[in-house]
Design a protein around this motif. Structure first.
Motif, PDB file in Angstrom:
ATOM      1  N   CYS A   8      51.042   4.235 -17.336  1.00  0.00           N
ATOM      2  CA  CYS A   8      50.455   2.928 -17.041  1.00  0.00           C
ATOM      3  C   CYS A   8      51.319   2.221 -15.999  1.00  0.00           C
ATOM      4  O   CYS A   8      52.528   2.079 -16.183  1.00  0.00           O
ATOM      5  CB  CYS A   8      50.367   2.096 -18.317  1.00  0.00           C
ATOM      6  SG  CYS A   8      49.680   0.452 -18.037  1.00  0.00           S
ATOM      7  N   CYS A  26      42.024   3.966 -20.766  1.00  0.00           N
ATOM      8  CA  CYS A  26      42.821   2.738 -20.794  1.00  0.00           C
ATOM      9  C   CYS A  26      44.133   3.018 -21.515  1.00  0.00           C
ATOM     10  O   CYS A  26      44.197   3.850 -22.416  1.00  0.00           O
ATOM     11  CB  CYS A  26      42.078   1.622 -21.530  1.00  0.00           C
ATOM     12  SG  CYS A  26      40.608   1.059 -20.691  1.00  0.00           S
ATOM     13  N   CYS A  27      45.158   2.294 -21.132  1.00  0.00           N
ATOM     14  CA  CYS A  27      46.455   2.414 -21.780  1.00  0.00           C
ATOM     15  C   CYS A  27      46.340   1.952 -23.236  1.00  0.00           C
ATOM     16  O   CYS A  27      45.833   0.855 -23.494  1.00  0.00           O
ATOM     17  CB  CYS A  27      47.480   1.566 -21.035  1.00  0.00           C
ATOM     18  SG  CYS A  27      49.085   1.481 -21.850  1.00  0.00           S
ATOM     19  N   PRO A  28      46.801   2.744 -24.193  1.00  0.00           N
ATOM     20  CA  PRO A  28      46.726   2.334 -25.597  1.00  0.00           C
ATOM     21  C   PRO A  28      47.677   1.186 -25.940  1.00  0.00           C
ATOM     22  O   PRO A  28      47.505   0.519 -26.957  1.00  0.00           O
ATOM     23  CB  PRO A  28      47.099   3.602 -26.363  1.00  0.00           C
ATOM     24  CG  PRO A  28      47.861   4.437 -25.405  1.00  0.00           C
ATOM     25  CD  PRO A  28      47.365   4.086 -24.039  1.00  0.00           C
ATOM     26  N   GLN A  29      48.663   0.939 -25.088  1.00  0.00           N
ATOM     27  CA  GLN A  29      49.640  -0.114 -25.368  1.00  0.00           C
ATOM     28  C   GLN A  29      49.181  -1.475 -24.845  1.00  0.00           C
ATOM     29  O   GLN A  29      49.280  -2.473 -25.540  1.00  0.00           O
ATOM     30  CB  GLN A  29      50.982   0.265 -24.750  1.00  0.00           C
ATOM     31  CG  GLN A  29      52.126  -0.655 -25.114  1.00  0.00           C
ATOM     32  CD  GLN A  29      53.451  -0.030 -24.761  1.00  0.00           C
ATOM     33  OE1 GLN A  29      53.769   1.059 -25.206  1.00  0.00           O
ATOM     34  NE2 GLN A  29      54.222  -0.724 -23.936  1.00  0.00           N
ATOM     35  N   CYS A  30      48.674  -1.519 -23.585  1.00  0.00           N
ATOM     36  CA  CYS A  30      48.316  -2.819 -22.995  1.00  0.00           C
ATOM     37  C   CYS A  30      46.844  -2.915 -22.597  1.00  0.00           C
ATOM     38  O   CYS A  30      46.407  -3.940 -22.094  1.00  0.00           O
ATOM     39  CB  CYS A  30      49.198  -3.117 -21.786  1.00  0.00           C
ATOM     40  SG  CYS A  30      48.820  -2.112 -20.328  1.00  0.00           S
ATOM     41  N   ASN A  31      46.095  -1.840 -22.797  1.00  0.00           N
ATOM     42  CA  ASN A  31      44.666  -1.789 -22.515  1.00  0.00           C
ATOM     43  C   ASN A  31      44.317  -1.840 -21.019  1.00  0.00           C
ATOM     44  O   ASN A  31      43.181  -2.069 -20.658  1.00  0.00           O
ATOM     45  CB  ASN A  31      43.919  -2.881 -23.287  1.00  0.00           C
ATOM     46  CG  ASN A  31      42.577  -2.412 -23.762  1.00  0.00           C
ATOM     47  OD1 ASN A  31      42.391  -1.220 -23.979  1.00  0.00           O
ATOM     48  ND2 ASN A  31      41.655  -3.332 -23.923  1.00  0.00           N
ATOM     49  N   SER A  32      45.286  -1.633 -20.169  1.00  0.00           N
ATOM     50  CA  SER A  32      45.050  -1.631 -18.721  1.00  0.00           C
ATOM     51  C   SER A  32      44.425  -0.298 -18.304  1.00  0.00           C
ATOM     52  O   SER A  32      44.670   0.737 -18.919  1.00  0.00           O
ATOM     53  CB  SER A  32      46.381  -1.823 -17.988  1.00  0.00           C
ATOM     54  OG  SER A  32      46.211  -1.595 -16.608  1.00  0.00           O
ATOM     55  N   ASN A  33      43.643  -0.328 -17.243  1.00  0.00           N
ATOM     56  CA  ASN A  33      43.135   0.927 -16.683  1.00  0.00           C
ATOM     57  C   ASN A  33      43.807   1.232 -15.339  1.00  0.00           C
ATOM     58  O   ASN A  33      43.353   2.069 -14.577  1.00  0.00           O
ATOM     59  CB  ASN A  33      41.612   0.915 -16.551  1.00  0.00           C
ATOM     60  CG  ASN A  33      41.129  -0.162 -15.618  1.00  0.00           C
ATOM     61  OD1 ASN A  33      41.905  -0.947 -15.110  1.00  0.00           O
ATOM     62  ND2 ASN A  33      39.830  -0.199 -15.396  1.00  0.00           N
TER      63      ASN A  33
END
Length: 69
Positions: A8, A26-33
């Motif tokens: 990420c 999406c990143c499982p930590q911050c939900n960013s793509n």
């Protein structure tokens, strides 16, 4: 389905995901793509004692070791 490895860009979290090639991840930590796909490596282990070196359809052990990369 293949396992992909990502990093990420927003939170630097590295993770693996089993996904279809076109699937949005999406990143499982911050939900960013905002992700970077990493080059994954893999390892193999071999135990040549399991190989039947007397099989006439296989190269002999010396030939096999000579052609190993």
């Amino acid at each position: 389905m293949p396992i992909f490895e990502f990093e990420c860009i927003d939170c630097n979290n590295k993770f693996e995901k089993i996904a279809k090639v076109q699937e949005k991840i999406c990143c499982p930590q911050c939900n960013s793509n905002n992700l970077k796909k990493l080059i994954s490596t893999f390892g193999t282990m071999s135990n040549d004692s399991k190989c039947n070196w007397d099989d006439p359809n296989l190269p002999n052990k010396q030939e096999f070791q000579r052609n190993k990369f």
